[in-house]
Each structure stands twice: as C-alpha cells, then as structure tokens.
Write a protein that holds these residues in place. Structure first.
Motif, PDB file in Angstrom:
ATOM      1  N   ARG A 233       0.836  -1.200   0.000  1.00 40.60           N
ATOM      2  CA  ARG A 233       0.000   0.000   0.000  1.00 40.60           C
ATOM      3  C   ARG A 233       0.870   1.248   0.000  1.00 40.60           C
ATOM      4  N   CYS A 234       0.244   2.374  -0.231  1.00 39.74           N
ATOM      5  CA  CYS A 234       0.928   3.658  -0.109  1.00 39.74           C
ATOM      6  C   CYS A 234       0.986   4.061   1.362  1.00 39.74           C
ATOM      7  N   ALA A 240      -5.822   6.284   6.608  1.00 39.90           N
ATOM      8  CA  ALA A 240      -5.984   4.911   6.164  1.00 39.90           C
ATOM      9  C   ALA A 240      -6.214   4.860   4.657  1.00 39.90           C
ATOM     10  N   VAL A 241      -5.499   3.942   3.999  1.00 41.36           N
ATOM     11  CA  VAL A 241      -5.570   3.814   2.541  1.00 41.36           C
ATOM     12  C   VAL A 241      -5.832   2.348   2.190  1.00 41.36           C
ATOM     13  N   GLY A 293      -7.094  -8.203   2.132  1.00 40.54           N
ATOM     14  CA  GLY A 293      -7.783  -7.048   1.568  1.00 40.54           C
ATOM     15  C   GLY A 293      -9.278  -7.051   1.791  1.00 40.54           C
ATOM     16  N   SER A 294      -9.870  -8.231   1.969  1.00 40.45           N
ATOM     17  CA  SER A 294     -11.291  -8.405   2.325  1.00 40.45           C
ATOM     18  C   SER A 294     -12.280  -7.957   1.253  1.00 40.45           C
ATOM     19  N   GLN A 295     -11.822  -7.571   0.055  1.00 42.80           N
ATOM     20  CA  GLN A 295     -12.740  -7.009  -0.932  1.00 42.80           C
ATOM     21  C   GLN A 295     -13.774  -8.034  -1.402  1.00 42.80           C
ATOM     22  N   ASP A 315     -10.383  -3.398   2.673  1.00 42.35           N
ATOM     23  CA  ASP A 315      -9.737  -2.951   3.911  1.00 42.35           C
ATOM     24  C   ASP A 315      -8.983  -1.648   3.686  1.00 42.35           C
ATOM     25  N   LEU A 316      -8.906  -0.844   4.742  1.00 42.26           N
ATOM     26  CA  LEU A 316      -8.142   0.402   4.749  1.00 42.26           C
ATOM     27  C   LEU A 316      -7.194   0.372   5.946  1.00 42.26           C
TER      28      LEU A 316
END
Length: 381
Positions: A233-234, A240-241, A293-295, A315-316
């Motif tokens: 992630r960034c 939160a990203v 990631g849970s998407q 997720d973030l």
C-alpha cells in the motif's frame, strides 16, 4: 497489542486476527524502507496499447468506465471520483500492458526522485497537463511518477441501495429494483504484477516510492527463503488507505495479472456482472470475498484477454499496521465464493507459459525448481 519502536512511535502489531494469523519472525523482511526517496500518494493510472481503440471503448463503457478523452491514437478512461484518469489505451500494433503511473504527493517529490535516479522531469501527456518522471523497475516495467495539473471533476454516482438488517428497517413501503446497467467505476484501486525478480522488485518499490507491505505470502516449507507475494500500500501516515495499491508475486513470467476498480456495493458488482454476461464477456472468477484485503470481487476478461476486477468494501490500513504473514494457497484467496478457476490462476497450459518456465529456469532470476514446485503446490492447495 502494540509495541514501541526505536523512534518512540507506538505500533499496532496487528496479529490478533486483524488481518493475518501471524506476523514476521525475527530477521524477516520488515515490509518498509528506512529512508525511501519519496512516498507516492496513490496509483494514478495504468497504460496499455491496443490495435483497436473502438473495440476497447465498447468494453470500457460496458465495464463501467467513463471516457475522459478520445483522440485517433489515445483513449483515456476515468471513474466517477474527482482526480486523474484510471487508464490510458494508446493505439499500437499488439495488445499489451505498458506499466503503471503513480501519483506524487507534491510537485517537489518529482525533483527529488529525478535527482536520486538520474532521471529528468518532463511534461506529462495527460488531459489537464502536469509533470512526470519516467523510471524502469527491476522487472523491466516502465513506471511513471506524475503530478497532474488539472484534476477531472466528479461525475454522478451509482447510489448504494438502502438495506434492511434484522430489526433495523431502513426501507419500508418500497421495493429493491437495481437497474440492469453497467457497474459505474468510481476509481482505480490496484494492479497485480508477476515477476521473476520478486525480492529486487519489492525492495525497489519500497526504497524508491516509499510504499509499505500490508501482507506477505510464502510458499509451504520455504518461509526461510522469504516471501513470494506481497500486497503493498501507499504510506500516507495516519490516513488509512487501500490494503494494497500494488501486489506482486514471484512467477515464471513477467507481466500484468489484473487490475481492480472500485464500484459502489455488492449489488453494483452483481448487476454489472449480469450486464457483462448478457453481452457475451467471459467471467474469470467471482463473485466472492477475498481474505487479504477483504474485498468483494468479480473478475472479467476483456476482448484482448486482459483481466479486470470490480471490487467493493476493501480494507483500509494506516501506516501503523505491520505486515501479516500467511502461507500461499488457492484456498487462501477467498473467504467465500466459488473455487478459484484455472483461468484466474493462469494454470491452463499454453505454449507461452511453457516458454516462460524454460526461460525462467535458465535465467538469472529468483526462479528455481524448488520455487516452481512450491508455486504449483500452492495453486493446488
């Protein structure tokens, strides 16, 4: 559970079922750089070449993109959110993925990056203008870091449905009838790449672009050799990203795996999928919910066989969540949904795949028979 770093910051170690059953062992990869050159803010867009822009535009509209700009040689696609375009498709002799473009947090970051890499800052060929630094990652992918001038304005949204939950009745005297229409893309979420030089590429993105790892995957019995996949992630500090903006995995090939685009909710995914199916497009895998990631996800193939994902509810993570570690397996890809298909896994044999394996085993890279066997075992576990 938390710990105190040497710099005095409090870090959530995040391994009591937050996102992974376990964290790093002593001496394993920390998942972040001590002193990165810059910290990119997000993925800006992806770049492709295709010979038929008219056909590409038809699929783009059916998948749910808006058109930001169109010329004889370029097609710029966008989502409904304000910001930069999601994708540019340039006319070329063959259909191929070129590389990703990342968004710099500040214009000055481009100067810093150019000095550190011996590159130049030049004008960006993007609607609205801007500046860009062109790089090459260890896998050979062209990587752009951009700072855009003019941002695209927001477009009308596909509104989430009002849902009833148990005794919480938010919708009364009204029916649910989501229109049969394309999912409306909101934004680009992430891109997944395959590489033969995973460890080198991973360190490059962490050291050069300041990205940080959310989750590592390792091969069964080979954890001591290091991870073979990373969800990255960034780093925007306390903001939160997305759990991952870039994911990479070790493999015999070097190339694009898939890219993911956020939509409103599960109904948007499902109805948009029905719309695509009615128009003859091929679903690769879905609908389901990922673990890392849970998407909520649904994967489709475009007419040139590139894989694209509709996703929602990911997720973030903020910067204080440390990497999780988990074994690599097909069964570990989803919490629920149909079994992962051979098409999604890239497990169908092809002459190109055989050539990739032979070339990888003969080349100067991180693939060897043990790694190859471990990847095959993971694909069937």
């Amino acid at each position: 559970m938390s710990e105190i770093r040497a710099d005095g910051t409090n870090v959530r170690t995040a391994h009591q079922d937050l996102h992974s059953e376990q964290g790093a062992l002593r001496g394993e990869h920390p998942g972040r750089s001590r002193n990165p050159v810059i910290k990119v803010a997000d993925l800006a867009w992806l770049e492709f070449e295709k010979p038929d822009l008219d056909r590409a535009e038809v699929f783009a509209r059916d998948f749910g993109f808006g058109i930001a700009a169109r010329t004889e040689r370029e097609l710029w696609l966008r989502g409904t959110f304000a910001g930069s375009p999601c994708m540019v498709i340039r006319r070329g002799r063959t259909s191929r993925f070129i590389g990703p473009a990342f968004r710099a947090a500040e214009r000055a970051d481009l100067d810093r990056l150019a000095r550190a890499t011996g590159s130049a800052v030049r004008d960006a060929d993007v609607p609205g203008g801007g500046k860009v630094v062109d790089l090459l990652d260890p896998s050979g992918f062209p990587v752009r870091v951009v700072h855009c001038g003019e941002q695209l304005p927001a477009l009308p949204e596909q509104q989430p449905l009002l849902l009833n939950f148990g005794t919480d009745h938010r919708r009364t005297n009204a029916t649910q009838r989501p229109p049969r229409e394309p999912s409306r893309i909101q934004r680009l979420g992430h891109v997944v790449l395959e590489t033969r030089v995973f460890a080198r590429a991973l360190d490059w993105y962490l050291d050069t672009l300041g990205m940080i790892v959310s989750d590592f995957l390792f091969l069964d019995g080979q954890r001591d050799r290091g991870p073979t996949m990373a969800f990255i992630r960034c780093d925007q500090g306390s903001r939160a990203v997305d759990h991952h903006t870039l994911a990479m995995h070790l493999g015999p090939g070097t190339g694009y795996v898939h890219s993911a685009y956020q939509v409103t909710d599960l109904d948007s995914i499902a109805v948009g999928g029905e719309y695509l199916k009615e128009r003859g497009y091929k679903r690769s895998w879905g609908i389901g919910r990922h673990i890392q990631g849970s998407q909520l996800f649904d994967y489709w193939r475009d007419p040139d066989h590139f894989m694209l994902e509709h996703f929602a509810d990911g997720d973030l993570f903020s910067c204080d969540v440390e990497p999780g570690w988990a074994p690599m397996s097909t069964s570990g890809l989803a919490q629920w949904g149909p079994p992962a298909t051979r098409d999604f896994l890239g497990a169908s044999p092809s002459p190109q795949r055989v050539r990739d394996v032979i070339e990888a085993l003969r080349g100067d890279n991180e693939m060897d028979p043990a790694r190859l066997f471990g990847l095959l075992k993971a694909a069937n576990s």
